[in-house]
Design a protein around this motif. Structure first.
Motif, PDB file in Angstrom:
ATOM      1  N   LEU A 180       4.450   2.197  -2.470  1.00 48.54           N
ATOM      2  CA  LEU A 180       3.421   2.142  -1.434  1.00 48.54           C
ATOM      3  C   LEU A 180       3.939   1.430  -0.184  1.00 48.54           C
ATOM      4  O   LEU A 180       3.227   0.712   0.493  1.00 48.54           O
ATOM      5  N   GLY A 181       5.228   1.632   0.095  1.00 47.92           N
ATOM      6  CA  GLY A 181       5.830   1.061   1.288  1.00 47.92           C
ATOM      7  C   GLY A 181       6.484  -0.282   1.083  1.00 47.92           C
ATOM      8  O   GLY A 181       7.253  -0.731   1.935  1.00 47.92           O
ATOM      9  N   GLY A 182       6.193  -0.944  -0.034  1.00 47.12           N
ATOM     10  CA  GLY A 182       6.820  -2.232  -0.294  1.00 47.12           C
ATOM     11  C   GLY A 182       6.151  -2.970  -1.428  1.00 47.12           C
ATOM     12  O   GLY A 182       4.978  -3.324  -1.348  1.00 47.12           O
ATOM     13  N   MET A 183       6.891  -3.183  -2.505  1.00 50.32           N
ATOM     14  CA  MET A 183       6.363  -3.925  -3.652  1.00 50.32           C
ATOM     15  C   MET A 183       5.871  -5.302  -3.201  1.00 50.32           C
ATOM     16  O   MET A 183       6.633  -6.087  -2.606  1.00 50.32           O
ATOM     17  N   GLU A 184       4.593  -5.559  -3.432  1.00 47.64           N
ATOM     18  CA  GLU A 184       3.975  -6.842  -3.075  1.00 47.64           C
ATOM     19  C   GLU A 184       4.072  -7.137  -1.580  1.00 47.64           C
ATOM     20  O   GLU A 184       4.108  -8.308  -1.164  1.00 47.64           O
ATOM     21  N   ARG A 185       4.067  -6.097  -0.766  1.00 46.73           N
ATOM     22  CA  ARG A 185       4.175  -6.253   0.690  1.00 46.73           C
ATOM     23  C   ARG A 185       3.133  -5.398   1.419  1.00 46.73           C
ATOM     24  O   ARG A 185       3.381  -4.906   2.515  1.00 46.73           O
ATOM     25  N   SER A 186       1.951  -5.256   0.850  1.00 44.26           N
ATOM     26  CA  SER A 186       0.952  -4.349   1.408  1.00 44.26           C
ATOM     27  C   SER A 186       0.500  -4.745   2.812  1.00 44.26           C
ATOM     28  O   SER A 186       0.255  -3.890   3.667  1.00 44.26           O
ATOM     29  N   ASP A 187       0.393  -6.039   3.076  1.00 45.86           N
ATOM     30  CA  ASP A 187       0.006  -6.463   4.419  1.00 45.86           C
ATOM     31  C   ASP A 187       1.054  -6.040   5.440  1.00 45.86           C
ATOM     32  O   ASP A 187       0.721  -5.555   6.532  1.00 45.86           O
ATOM     33  N   GLY A 188       2.316  -6.212   5.110  1.00 43.86           N
ATOM     34  CA  GLY A 188       3.394  -5.795   6.004  1.00 43.86           C
ATOM     35  C   GLY A 188       3.438  -4.290   6.182  1.00 43.86           C
ATOM     36  O   GLY A 188       3.763  -3.789   7.266  1.00 43.86           O
ATOM     37  N   VAL A 189       3.098  -3.553   5.130  1.00 45.08           N
ATOM     38  CA  VAL A 189       3.044  -2.090   5.230  1.00 45.08           C
ATOM     39  C   VAL A 189       1.992  -1.680   6.246  1.00 45.08           C
ATOM     40  O   VAL A 189       2.231  -0.835   7.117  1.00 45.08           O
ATOM     41  N   GLU A 190       0.815  -2.284   6.158  1.00 45.99           N
ATOM     42  CA  GLU A 190      -0.241  -1.965   7.124  1.00 45.99           C
ATOM     43  C   GLU A 190       0.181  -2.329   8.548  1.00 45.99           C
ATOM     44  O   GLU A 190      -0.116  -1.611   9.500  1.00 45.99           O
ATOM     45  N   ARG A 191       0.885  -3.411   8.680  1.00 43.16           N
ATOM     46  CA  ARG A 191       1.250  -3.899  10.007  1.00 43.16           C
ATOM     47  C   ARG A 191       2.380  -3.078  10.630  1.00 43.16           C
ATOM     48  O   ARG A 191       2.370  -2.819  11.841  1.00 43.16           O
ATOM     49  N   HIS A 192       3.340  -2.642   9.822  1.00 50.80           N
ATOM     50  CA  HIS A 192       4.563  -2.070  10.398  1.00 50.80           C
ATOM     51  C   HIS A 192       4.810  -0.590  10.081  1.00 50.80           C
ATOM     52  O   HIS A 192       5.423   0.111  10.892  1.00 50.80           O
ATOM     53  N   LEU A 193       4.373  -0.110   8.935  1.00 53.79           N
ATOM     54  CA  LEU A 193       4.744   1.244   8.514  1.00 53.79           C
ATOM     55  C   LEU A 193       3.641   2.283   8.685  1.00 53.79           C
ATOM     56  O   LEU A 193       3.940   3.444   8.973  1.00 53.79           O
ATOM     57  N   VAL A 194       2.406   1.878   8.493  1.00 56.94           N
ATOM     58  CA  VAL A 194       1.308   2.838   8.553  1.00 56.94           C
ATOM     59  C   VAL A 194       1.268   3.504   9.927  1.00 56.94           C
ATOM     60  O   VAL A 194       1.286   2.839  10.965  1.00 56.94           O
ATOM     61  N   GLY A 195       1.252   4.832   9.907  1.00 52.67           N
ATOM     62  CA  GLY A 195       1.171   5.610  11.135  1.00 52.67           C
ATOM     63  C   GLY A 195       2.492   6.123  11.649  1.00 52.67           C
ATOM     64  O   GLY A 195       2.508   6.991  12.545  1.00 52.67           O
TER      65      GLY A 195
END
Length: 270
Positions: A180-195
């Motif tokens: 999901l973009g990063g194991m245990e890094r969901s906040d960072g995924v939303e900030r940097h990868l989503v979109g």
């Protein structure tokens, strides 16, 4: 949820030659602190996936030493059959990594797997950029292990911000960020990868760390056309990922995209 059966593609699994599977699985199980769901062999993988209703499986290999590239990729190419396809691998420190990428394309492997923790590099290290550039030019999708890994739990080599830098620097490179973009890094995924338009996220092991509300937001905001069904077998199963997928309140059409349509598009399946 879907009312009718449809194909199911598992985009993230692992298997090893019979001669090394037992000792490899023992070593990896000790590192992960978890028991596997298969014996790590290809026959074991095929049998498990058949029981789970998986119709096509993508196996990822990792060259943990520069000397392993050729052997790893040859084994992968020789075993692409019976509902199993492979990504190849190169090692960033190998002198022949660039020509090996061309050979990966020539022998019919579907993309490239890099594991920054086991291969000891940071994803946004510019010394690796020539490899990304070559994959971009060859049209080879790249999948990263993303986020935390039990091998080096306190030193994350593939943070979402770093993966985003790669995706932005090489906009024609298809980047797949596992877990999901990063194991245990969901906040960072939303900030940097989503979109990001050239980034796909796979669902492997998300059920072990991701909050379903945040995961649903990530999936829907990023777009279900760039989410891949995945398990990380032998460490996760299709049933676990399906159960997690069922918590995300998706339409039947959105589930079909994730279950197989997106994978078919990336793999060139008619």
């Amino acid at each position: 949820m879907l009312k009718q059966p449809c194909p199911l593609v598992d985009f993230h699994t692992h298997a090893f030659p019979d001669s090394i599977a037992a000792r490899t699985m023992a070593k990896l199980s000790a590192i992960a602190g978890a028991a596997p769901f298969t014996d790590g062999t290809l026959p074991g993988l095929r049998e498990h996936q058949k029981e789970c209703g998986v119709t096509l499986t993508v196996v990822h290999q990792i060259a943990t030493k520069p000397s392993q590239q050729f052997t790893v990729n040859n084994w992968a190419a020789a075993n692409q059959k019976d509902g199993v396809v492979f990504f190849g691998s190169v090692h960033p420190d190998a002198e022949d990594a660039l020509p090996e990428l061309s050979r990966i394309k020539e022998i019919g492997l579907k993309g490239v797997k890099l594991h920054p923790d086991y291969q000891e590099f940071f994803v946004d290290d510019e010394r690796v950029f020539p490899l990304y550039r070559e994959m971009e030019q060859l049209g080879l999708p790249l999948i990263f292990h993303a986020g935390r890994d039990p091998l080096s739990p306190d030193l994350v080599h593939a943070e979402p911000k770093g993966i985003a830098q790669v995706a932005k620097t090489f906009p024609k490179l298809t980047v797949i960020a596992a877990h999901l973009g990063g194991m245990e890094r969901s906040d960072g995924v939303e900030r940097h990868l989503v979109g990001l338009p050239n980034v796909y996220l796979d669902l492997s092991m998300a059920h072990t760390f991701a909050d379903s509300v945040q995961a649903e937001r990530i999936v829907k905001t990023h777009g279900t056309e760039r989410i891949l069904f995945a398990t990380d077998l032998p460490w996760g199963t299709a049933q676990q990922t399906l159960a997690f997928l069922g918590q995300l309140h998706l339409t039947g059409g959105e589930e079909e995209q994730i279950r197989y349509q997106n994978a078919y598009r990336l793999l060139g399946v008619e």
